[in-house]
Design an enzyme around this catalytic site. Structure first.
Site, PDB file in Angstrom:
ATOM      1  N   GLU A  39       0.880  -1.159   0.000  1.00  0.00           N
ATOM      2  CA  GLU A  39       0.000   0.000   0.000  1.00  0.00           C
ATOM      3  C   GLU A  39       0.926   1.221   0.000  1.00  0.00           C
ATOM      4  O   GLU A  39       1.812   1.325   0.856  1.00  0.00           O
ATOM      5  CB  GLU A  39      -0.870  -0.002   1.266  1.00  0.00           C
ATOM      6  CG  GLU A  39      -1.917   1.070   1.201  1.00  0.00           C
ATOM      7  CD  GLU A  39      -2.789   1.148   2.450  1.00  0.00           C
ATOM      8  OE1 GLU A  39      -2.779   0.203   3.264  1.00  0.00           O
ATOM      9  OE2 GLU A  39      -3.472   2.175   2.595  1.00  0.00           O
ATOM     10  N   ARG A 263       4.799 -12.760   9.881  1.00  0.00           N
ATOM     11  CA  ARG A 263       5.487 -11.482   9.634  1.00  0.00           C
ATOM     12  C   ARG A 263       6.907 -11.559  10.131  1.00  0.00           C
ATOM     13  O   ARG A 263       7.188 -12.226  11.114  1.00  0.00           O
ATOM     14  CB  ARG A 263       4.864 -10.341  10.455  1.00  0.00           C
ATOM     15  CG  ARG A 263       3.456 -10.024  10.215  1.00  0.00           C
ATOM     16  CD  ARG A 263       3.034  -8.875  11.137  1.00  0.00           C
ATOM     17  NE  ARG A 263       3.430  -7.586  10.592  1.00  0.00           N
ATOM     18  CZ  ARG A 263       2.758  -6.990   9.614  1.00  0.00           C
ATOM     19  NH1 ARG A 263       1.703  -7.544   9.076  1.00  0.00           N
ATOM     20  NH2 ARG A 263       3.161  -5.826   9.172  1.00  0.00           N
ATOM     21  N   LYS A 273       4.462   0.641   9.335  1.00  0.00           N
ATOM     22  CA  LYS A 273       4.575   1.931   8.678  1.00  0.00           C
ATOM     23  C   LYS A 273       3.956   3.043   9.517  1.00  0.00           C
ATOM     24  O   LYS A 273       4.455   4.157   9.548  1.00  0.00           O
ATOM     25  CB  LYS A 273       3.895   1.881   7.306  1.00  0.00           C
ATOM     26  CG  LYS A 273       4.772   1.267   6.246  1.00  0.00           C
ATOM     27  CD  LYS A 273       4.073   1.236   4.915  1.00  0.00           C
ATOM     28  CE  LYS A 273       3.060   0.114   4.865  1.00  0.00           C
ATOM     29  NZ  LYS A 273       2.478  -0.075   3.531  1.00  0.00           N
TER      30      LYS A 273
HETATM   31  P1  ATP Z   1       2.579  -2.164   7.896  1.00  0.00           P
HETATM   32  O1  ATP Z   1       1.811  -2.771   9.012  1.00  0.00           O
HETATM   33  O2  ATP Z   1       4.008  -1.962   8.185  1.00  0.00           O
HETATM   34  O3  ATP Z   1       1.931  -0.953   7.318  1.00  0.00           O
HETATM   35  P2  ATP Z   1       1.392  -3.638   5.826  1.00  0.00           P
HETATM   36  O4  ATP Z   1       1.232  -5.101   5.848  1.00  0.00           O
HETATM   37  O5  ATP Z   1       0.190  -2.816   6.065  1.00  0.00           O
HETATM   38  O6  ATP Z   1       2.579  -3.271   6.785  1.00  0.00           O
HETATM   39  P3  ATP Z   1       1.562  -3.395   3.033  1.00  0.00           P
HETATM   40  O7  ATP Z   1       2.084  -2.286   2.223  1.00  0.00           O
HETATM   41  O8  ATP Z   1       0.120  -3.654   3.018  1.00  0.00           O
HETATM   42  O9  ATP Z   1       2.049  -3.138   4.514  1.00  0.00           O
HETATM   43  O10 ATP Z   1       2.373  -4.715   2.750  1.00  0.00           O
HETATM   44  C1  ATP Z   1       2.800  -5.165   1.500  1.00  0.00           C
HETATM   45  C2  ATP Z   1       3.180  -6.603   1.617  1.00  0.00           C
HETATM   46  O11 ATP Z   1       4.252  -6.752   2.529  1.00  0.00           O
HETATM   47  C3  ATP Z   1       2.041  -7.449   2.149  1.00  0.00           C
HETATM   48  O12 ATP Z   1       1.964  -8.633   1.392  1.00  0.00           O
HETATM   49  C4  ATP Z   1       2.427  -7.722   3.562  1.00  0.00           C
HETATM   50  O13 ATP Z   1       1.923  -8.940   3.985  1.00  0.00           O
HETATM   51  C5  ATP Z   1       3.945  -7.720   3.500  1.00  0.00           C
HETATM   52  N1  ATP Z   1       4.503  -7.329   4.782  1.00  0.00           N
HETATM   53  C6  ATP Z   1       4.285  -6.203   5.468  1.00  0.00           C
HETATM   54  N2  ATP Z   1       4.937  -6.201   6.641  1.00  0.00           N
HETATM   55  C7  ATP Z   1       5.602  -7.370   6.693  1.00  0.00           C
HETATM   56  C8  ATP Z   1       6.457  -7.989   7.666  1.00  0.00           C
HETATM   57  N3  ATP Z   1       6.749  -7.391   8.809  1.00  0.00           N
HETATM   58  N4  ATP Z   1       6.952  -9.211   7.369  1.00  0.00           N
HETATM   59  C9  ATP Z   1       6.666  -9.812   6.213  1.00  0.00           C
HETATM   60  N5  ATP Z   1       5.878  -9.299   5.270  1.00  0.00           N
HETATM   61  C10 ATP Z   1       5.332  -8.094   5.502  1.00  0.00           C
HETATM   62 MG    MG Z   2      -1.527  -2.838   4.804  1.00  0.00          MG
END
Ligand code: ATP
Ligand code: MG
Length: 562
Positions: A39, A263, A273
């Protein structure tokens, strides 16, 4: 040093599963398609790096492809700045996507999908407020209540949904919900929201839309539109899977399948983020790429290499259970790579002037030093040596205490690549501080051809005073003082390490260092691995310490616990 050579022969559990699917003929190598779906609401962090390595790694291993898809369904938090940084970070990590897509490109198709579900009697427009919807949701042990708007006719739903699109309602006035089961044990199946109204400007679609699909009605459908075979996400989405499958089944579209892994969490940092954004907005750090941040741009500025991060992802592996990876593993993957590639050099961060009384004035001799003992091809550099040099203040103690084996009055040390010196006396300023120290050197003790017979306990680094370049050196420590800053029931910012950055603005470096490209990695002898900072200029050189040579911190902890 531990050997972290990633064993590419071994497979993680997802790769093993895919390997079986390929062998059984369930899928073909060339149709294998994964995606990385960020995102664009922040910069990527090391958790994302693991997901990138996993998705691109799987495609590479089996001869498939990976799409980059921006999951841009929330206009309020998204921005083009983030889109650009995400692309730069993925490329820097060494991966190239097959296609660049945006969930917002599918808004029209998703709208048609919604109409299709309304026609099938599987979706309805609800006038309930967010609070009312929440109060009718029930609990995991108690079923929810049907909304009073649940049984609207197809015609009415179509007409209301069209009016929603046209902007005839205010935010929160209406939503579109899937009509599934308010008594379902899985709460995500209790008539989940599909669309909400947002009168917001979208970074790509502008003001074309005022209704936006929810994650659950965008993600799986986007996967399906792209023919993604394996949609890999983190564990918290496991409970969404029945809904993911329900939409695909009812819409009768390409059956993408979802798989989950835990994760990546790393000790002593936060990886969300939202939290990283707080650190940036509240100016606790100097932007998303502050070298203490666990963002890809932060560790890049700090001096990490893409190889070390890819190796870390491989060595740390992926798991089906929540876990925390030790921060030391990350650093040790970095050391392992930098040890192979870094140019060795000497720098003094806290200079103390040394005058060699018996060294001829105006004489300069050129010494040879090896650039990298680990390199297969040996290269050498010239370093000047003359009457005045700098050593570290820490390497001198007027009167040696027990166990101090470096320089003190009457004591001797070897200067790396040069000679053994002996301290004769100390010259002080009027306020009692040390101005410089006076030493003698032993001409027959030259490194490589030592005939002096003198034994010393320490070898220290130094820089020739006459041609030394003054630079700023920044040493970083962990950003947080506790292992799990966000696991506590308190504000994670309480655990910020106040000593996470130390600046030395009068460091002395070898002039040789000016001949290298900006992204060259250096090993400052005894001090660690360094890289030039992005704000470094020819007027003011700035170097960041990527990592120390050894894990002093673990040693330090052990000492404290003794
Ligand atoms: P955050 O909570 O940091 O905002 P998010 O999952 O909302 O992370 P996205 O931009 O939606 O962030 O994530 C893009 C991809 O990265 C998704 O497939 C998500 O599952 C993966 N991802 C995000 N954080 C992690 C993590 N800590 N470990 C492994 N994969 C991750
Ligand atoms: Mg997300």
């Amino acid at each position: 040093m531990p050997d972290h050579k990633a064993e590419k022969e071994t497979m993680n559990f997802l790769e093993e599963m895919i390997d079986k699917e390929i062998h059984s003929g369930k899928i073909k190598n060339e149709s294998l398609l994964t995606r990385f779906p960020p995102e664009p609401n922040g910069y990527l962090h090391l958790g994302h790096a693991s997901s990138i390595c996993l998705n691109f790694g799987i495609a590479k291993r089996f001869g498939g492809k990976t799409n980059l898809r921006f999951d841009d369904t929330n206009p309020v938090t998204e921005d083009t700045e983030y889109v650009d940084s995400i692309k730069a970070d993925i490329r820097w990590l060494g991966f190239e996507w097959a296609n660049e897509f945006y969930a917002s490109d599918y808004f029209e198709t998703l709208y048609e999908f919604a109409i299709k579900l309304i026609h099938a009697g599987l979706a309805y427009v609800d006038d309930s407020t967010a609070e009312e919807i929440a109060s009718m949701k029930g609990t995991p042990t108690e079923s929810g209540k049907n909304s009073p708007f649940r049984n609207r006719s197809v015609e009415e739903n179509i007409q209301l949904f069209e009016s929603m699109r046209k902007g005839e309602f205010k935010e929160g006035e209406k939503t579109l919900r899937a009509k599934i089961d308010m008594a379902a044990p899985n709460m995500h199946l209790r008539d989940p929201l599909m669309y909400r109204i947002k009168h917001a400007h979208h970074h790509r679609t502008g003001d074309k839309w005022c209704i936006y699909p929810m994650y659950d009605f965008a993600h799986g459908q986007s996967d399906s539109i792209e023919n993604i075979t394996h949609s890999i996400c983190t564990l918290e989405f496991e409970v969404h899977k029945p809904l993911y499958n329900w939409f695909i089944e009812k819409l009768n579209i390409y059956p993408s399948r979802q798989f989950e892994f835990a994760r990546r969490n790393i000790s002593y940092t936060v990886m969300s983020k939202r939290k990283l954004l707080q650190l940036v907005n509240e100016k606790i750090v100097d932007g998303w790429d502050d070298p203490r941040m666990p963002t890809i741009s932060g560790v890049r500025r700090r001096g990490y290499t893409p190889e070390s991060i890819r190796n870390f992802a491989e060595v740390a592996g992926i798991s089906r259970r929540e876990n925390v990876t030790d921060f030391n593993l990350l650093e040790s993957c970095l050391r392992e790579h930098l040890n192979k590639i870094a140019v060795r050099t000497m720098a003094v961060i806290n200079p103390l002037k040394v005058v060699l009384l018996n060294y001829e004035e105006h004489k300069t001799e050129i010494l040879k030093a090896e650039n990298n003992p680990e390199a297969t091809e040996k290269t050498y550099r010239d370093i000047a040596f003359s009457r005045e040099i700098f050593i570290e203040q820490d390497d001198f103690m007027e009167h040696a205490s027990e166990g101090f084996f470096r320089l003190s009055i009457g004591g001797m040390v070897r200067l790396k690549h040069a000679y053994i010196i002996k301290c004769e006396n100390v010259v002080k300023n009027s306020d009692g501080t040390i101005k410089e120290i006076h030493c003698t050197y032993f001409p027959e003790s030259k490194s490589g051809q030592d005939k002096s017979g003198i034994k010393v306990k320490s070898v220290i680094h130094w820089v020739n005073a006459a041609n030394a370049v003054t630079a700023e050196v920044r040493l970083y420590d962990k950003l947080f003082t506790v292992e799990a800053p966000d696991a506590q029931n308190e504000d994670f910012k309480k655990f910020i390490n106040p000593a996470s950055l130390q600046i030395f603005s009068n460091a002395k470096i070898e002039p040789n260092m000016l001949n290298y490209e900006k992204d060259e990695r250096f090993q400052f002898l005894r001090l660690g691995y360094f890289v030039e900072d992005k704000y470094s200029t020819s007027q003011k050189r700035i170097y960041n310490r990527a990592v120390t040579l050894k894990d002093d911190w673990v040693k330090e902890q052990k000492k404290q616990h003794k």
